[in-house]
Design a protein around this motif. Sequence first.
Motif, mmCIF file in Angstrom:
data_model
loop_
_atom_site.group_PDB
_atom_site.id
_atom_site.type_symbol
_atom_site.label_atom_id
_atom_site.label_comp_id
_atom_site.label_asym_id
_atom_site.label_seq_id
_atom_site.Cartn_x
_atom_site.Cartn_y
_atom_site.Cartn_z
ATOM 1 N N ILE A 50 1.578 2.465 4.219
ATOM 2 C CA ILE A 50 0.174 2.628 3.746
ATOM 3 C C ILE A 50 -0.228 1.144 4.106
ATOM 4 C CG2 ILE A 50 -1.125 2.607 1.739
ATOM 5 C CD1 ILE A 50 1.111 4.349 0.345
ATOM 6 N N ALA A 51 -1.418 1.104 4.777
ATOM 7 C CA ALA A 51 -2.162 -0.205 5.041
ATOM 8 C C ALA A 51 -3.038 -0.447 4.035
ATOM 9 C CB ALA A 51 -3.137 -0.078 6.295
ATOM 10 N N ALA A 52 -3.035 -1.564 3.299
ATOM 11 C CA ALA A 52 -3.857 -2.009 2.238
ATOM 12 C C ALA A 52 -4.584 -3.250 2.921
ATOM 13 C CB ALA A 52 -2.977 -2.681 1.008
ATOM 14 N N VAL A 53 -5.847 -2.546 3.262
ATOM 15 C CA VAL A 53 -6.829 -3.420 3.949
ATOM 16 C C VAL A 53 -7.677 -4.423 3.109
ATOM 17 C CG1 VAL A 53 -8.609 -3.700 5.775
ATOM 18 C CG2 VAL A 53 -6.896 -1.866 5.995
ATOM 19 N N ASN A 54 -7.187 -5.694 3.076
ATOM 20 C CA ASN A 54 -7.895 -6.652 1.974
ATOM 21 C C ASN A 54 -8.813 -7.489 2.572
ATOM 22 O OD1 ASN A 54 -5.374 -7.504 3.251
ATOM 23 N ND2 ASN A 54 -5.464 -9.277 1.928
ATOM 24 N N GLY A 55 -9.878 -7.316 3.302
ATOM 25 C CA GLY A 55 -10.866 -8.024 4.099
ATOM 26 C C GLY A 55 -10.795 -7.587 5.573
ATOM 27 N N LYS A 77 11.492 4.213 0.409
ATOM 28 C CA LYS A 77 11.031 5.350 0.720
ATOM 29 C C LYS A 77 9.217 5.230 1.270
ATOM 30 C CE LYS A 77 14.609 7.614 -0.854
ATOM 31 N NZ LYS A 77 15.499 8.096 0.260
ATOM 32 N N VAL A 78 8.909 4.062 0.853
ATOM 33 C CA VAL A 78 7.463 3.647 1.168
ATOM 34 C C VAL A 78 7.332 2.435 1.660
ATOM 35 C CG1 VAL A 78 5.074 3.881 0.577
ATOM 36 C CG2 VAL A 78 6.461 5.801 -0.336
ATOM 37 N N ILE A 79 6.323 2.023 2.563
ATOM 38 C CA ILE A 79 6.153 0.651 3.107
ATOM 39 C C ILE A 79 4.668 0.433 2.891
ATOM 40 C CG2 ILE A 79 6.230 -1.094 4.713
ATOM 41 C CD1 ILE A 79 8.447 0.511 6.090
ATOM 42 N N ILE A 80 4.284 -0.623 2.129
ATOM 43 C CA ILE A 80 3.016 -1.169 2.149
ATOM 44 C C ILE A 80 2.790 -2.461 2.934
ATOM 45 C CG2 ILE A 80 1.101 -2.037 0.719
ATOM 46 C CD1 ILE A 80 2.453 -0.544 -1.816
ATOM 47 N N LEU A 108 -3.416 0.345 -6.571
ATOM 48 C CA LEU A 108 -3.664 1.678 -6.138
ATOM 49 C C LEU A 108 -2.724 2.189 -4.944
ATOM 50 C CD1 LEU A 108 -5.496 4.179 -5.586
ATOM 51 C CD2 LEU A 108 -6.788 2.867 -4.107
ATOM 52 N N ALA A 109 -2.319 1.064 -3.981
ATOM 53 C CA ALA A 109 -1.259 1.390 -3.057
ATOM 54 C C ALA A 109 0.146 1.763 -3.653
ATOM 55 C CB ALA A 109 -1.230 0.200 -2.002
ATOM 56 N N GLU A 110 0.384 1.105 -4.712
ATOM 57 C CA GLU A 110 1.653 1.189 -5.461
ATOM 58 C C GLU A 110 1.668 2.846 -6.058
ATOM 59 O OE1 GLU A 110 1.754 -2.037 -8.003
ATOM 60 O OE2 GLU A 110 2.473 -3.550 -6.227
ATOM 61 N N LYS A 111 0.235 3.010 -6.725
ATOM 62 C CA LYS A 111 -0.040 4.331 -7.202
ATOM 63 C C LYS A 111 0.409 5.657 -6.321
ATOM 64 C CE LYS A 111 -3.074 7.102 -10.027
ATOM 65 N NZ LYS A 111 -4.526 7.116 -10.632
ATOM 66 N N GLU A 124 -6.360 -2.124 14.659
ATOM 67 C CA GLU A 124 -5.306 -1.454 15.418
ATOM 68 C C GLU A 124 -4.121 -1.248 14.876
ATOM 69 O OE1 GLU A 124 -6.552 -1.684 20.307
ATOM 70 O OE2 GLU A 124 -6.024 -3.438 19.177
ATOM 71 N N LEU A 125 -3.573 -1.957 14.118
ATOM 72 C CA LEU A 125 -2.191 -2.352 13.161
ATOM 73 C C LEU A 125 -2.700 -1.241 12.092
ATOM 74 C CD1 LEU A 125 0.402 -3.063 12.730
ATOM 75 C CD2 LEU A 125 -0.326 -5.110 11.705
ATOM 76 N N ALA A 126 -3.835 -1.372 11.510
ATOM 77 C CA ALA A 126 -4.048 -0.712 10.323
ATOM 78 C C ALA A 126 -4.049 0.869 10.806
ATOM 79 C CB ALA A 126 -5.408 -0.918 9.596
ATOM 80 N N MET A 127 -4.614 1.246 11.921
ATOM 81 C CA MET A 127 -4.866 2.556 12.393
ATOM 82 C C MET A 127 -3.212 2.984 12.937
ATOM 83 S SD MET A 127 -8.363 3.039 14.503
ATOM 84 C CE MET A 127 -8.054 1.534 15.841
ATOM 85 N N SER A 128 -2.506 2.298 13.136
ATOM 86 C CA SER A 128 -1.238 2.609 13.463
ATOM 87 C C SER A 128 -0.379 3.236 12.097
ATOM 88 C CB SER A 128 -0.439 1.549 14.122
ATOM 89 O OG SER A 128 -0.001 0.544 13.445
ATOM 90 N N CYS A 129 -0.954 2.607 11.140
ATOM 91 C CA CYS A 129 -0.130 3.241 9.729
ATOM 92 C C CYS A 129 -0.558 4.663 9.401
ATOM 93 C CB CYS A 129 -0.629 2.038 8.752
ATOM 94 S SG CYS A 129 -0.088 0.415 9.094
ATOM 95 N N HIS A 130 0.197 5.152 8.652
ATOM 96 C CA HIS A 130 -0.049 6.501 8.195
ATOM 97 C C HIS A 130 -1.325 6.977 7.547
ATOM 98 C CE1 HIS A 130 4.678 6.333 9.072
ATOM 99 N NE2 HIS A 130 4.055 7.128 9.964
ATOM 100 N N PHE A 131 -1.631 6.219 6.685
ATOM 101 C CA PHE A 131 -3.100 5.928 6.342
ATOM 102 C C PHE A 131 -3.618 4.696 5.635
ATOM 103 C CE2 PHE A 131 -0.664 7.739 2.608
ATOM 104 C CZ PHE A 131 -1.228 7.055 1.725
ATOM 105 N N ARG A 132 -4.808 4.552 5.583
ATOM 106 C CA ARG A 132 -5.342 3.066 4.995
ATOM 107 C C ARG A 132 -6.159 3.418 3.713
ATOM 108 N NH1 ARG A 132 -4.460 4.466 9.451
ATOM 109 N NH2 ARG A 132 -5.700 6.331 9.161
ATOM 110 N N ILE A 133 -6.068 2.308 2.719
ATOM 111 C CA ILE A 133 -7.021 2.207 1.674
ATOM 112 C C ILE A 133 -7.686 0.917 1.975
ATOM 113 C CG2 ILE A 133 -5.743 3.607 0.187
ATOM 114 C CD1 ILE A 133 -4.644 1.120 -1.257
ATOM 115 N N ALA A 134 -8.986 0.520 1.470
ATOM 116 C CA ALA A 134 -9.360 -0.923 1.594
ATOM 117 C C ALA A 134 -10.071 -1.343 0.253
ATOM 118 C CB ALA A 134 -10.444 -0.486 2.770
ATOM 119 N N SER A 135 -10.090 -2.642 0.287
ATOM 120 C CA SER A 135 -10.971 -3.259 -0.882
ATOM 121 C C SER A 135 -12.321 -3.281 -0.357
ATOM 122 C CB SER A 135 -10.410 -4.934 -0.777
ATOM 123 O OG SER A 135 -10.598 -5.549 0.394
#
Length: 260
Positions: A102-107, A50-53, A192-195, A115-126
Amino acid sequence: MKFNNILVEKSAALAQITINRPKKLNALNKETIAELSDAFKILEEDDAVKVIILTGSGEKAFVAGADISEFADFSIEEGQTLAKKGHEILFDLVENLSTPVIAAVNGFALGGGLELAMSCHFRIASTNAKMGLPEVSLGVIPGYGGTQRLPQLVGKGKAMEMIMTAGMISADEAKSVGLVNHVTEQEELLPLAEKLASKIMRNSSVAIATAIKAVNAGFKDGVDGFGIEITGFGDCFGTDDFAEGTTAFLEKRRPDFPGK
């Protein structure tokens, strides 16, 4: 699923793809792009997911860019083919996936990584994340959607500044301009991504897929986004999820969506 450059894990309805080239700061090469494409297609066809991180291995980088050595001697025609194929097999594929990503941007998320992160539906970051499009410092422009998706997210002026200066912005600045939705400590990034994923998974996957299509339509030239919304809204009335959702609401209980 066995791959050379990525890891794919599934836990119930949640899947995680990890780009796993830590010695190269998870840089995108031809093989990695192909593997990501295959993994996304496989997960998209899995009704249980149902969701991909999407994230990167290690603590330094999500994706620190493309593997420049692969295309440093390309001709004009080869360069155009490189960008076109990238759009087709990965970046446009992710954007139009019916399964939320969900893109989990770690660094570092630079060049093709951002560009890959922006193609995801939304982004969170460390908090240590740094984002930018440095391509003009190499005498080229972003070729995997950066000139199109960045202005959609941060506005034309900020996008122009980021592209023309080839500079990086911090996670906090990325949040302030709308490039990422949340910023958290690195050890809390995946939780957070999992939440967020768990909140998404409570809702109708059919309705979410329809909403993704409608939202994306609004950013495409020559496409009537309102028309897509109207059609999609009506189509929802014929789904089992709509029947379950409305029944559960009237019965004052939580819905159990069948995903149909």
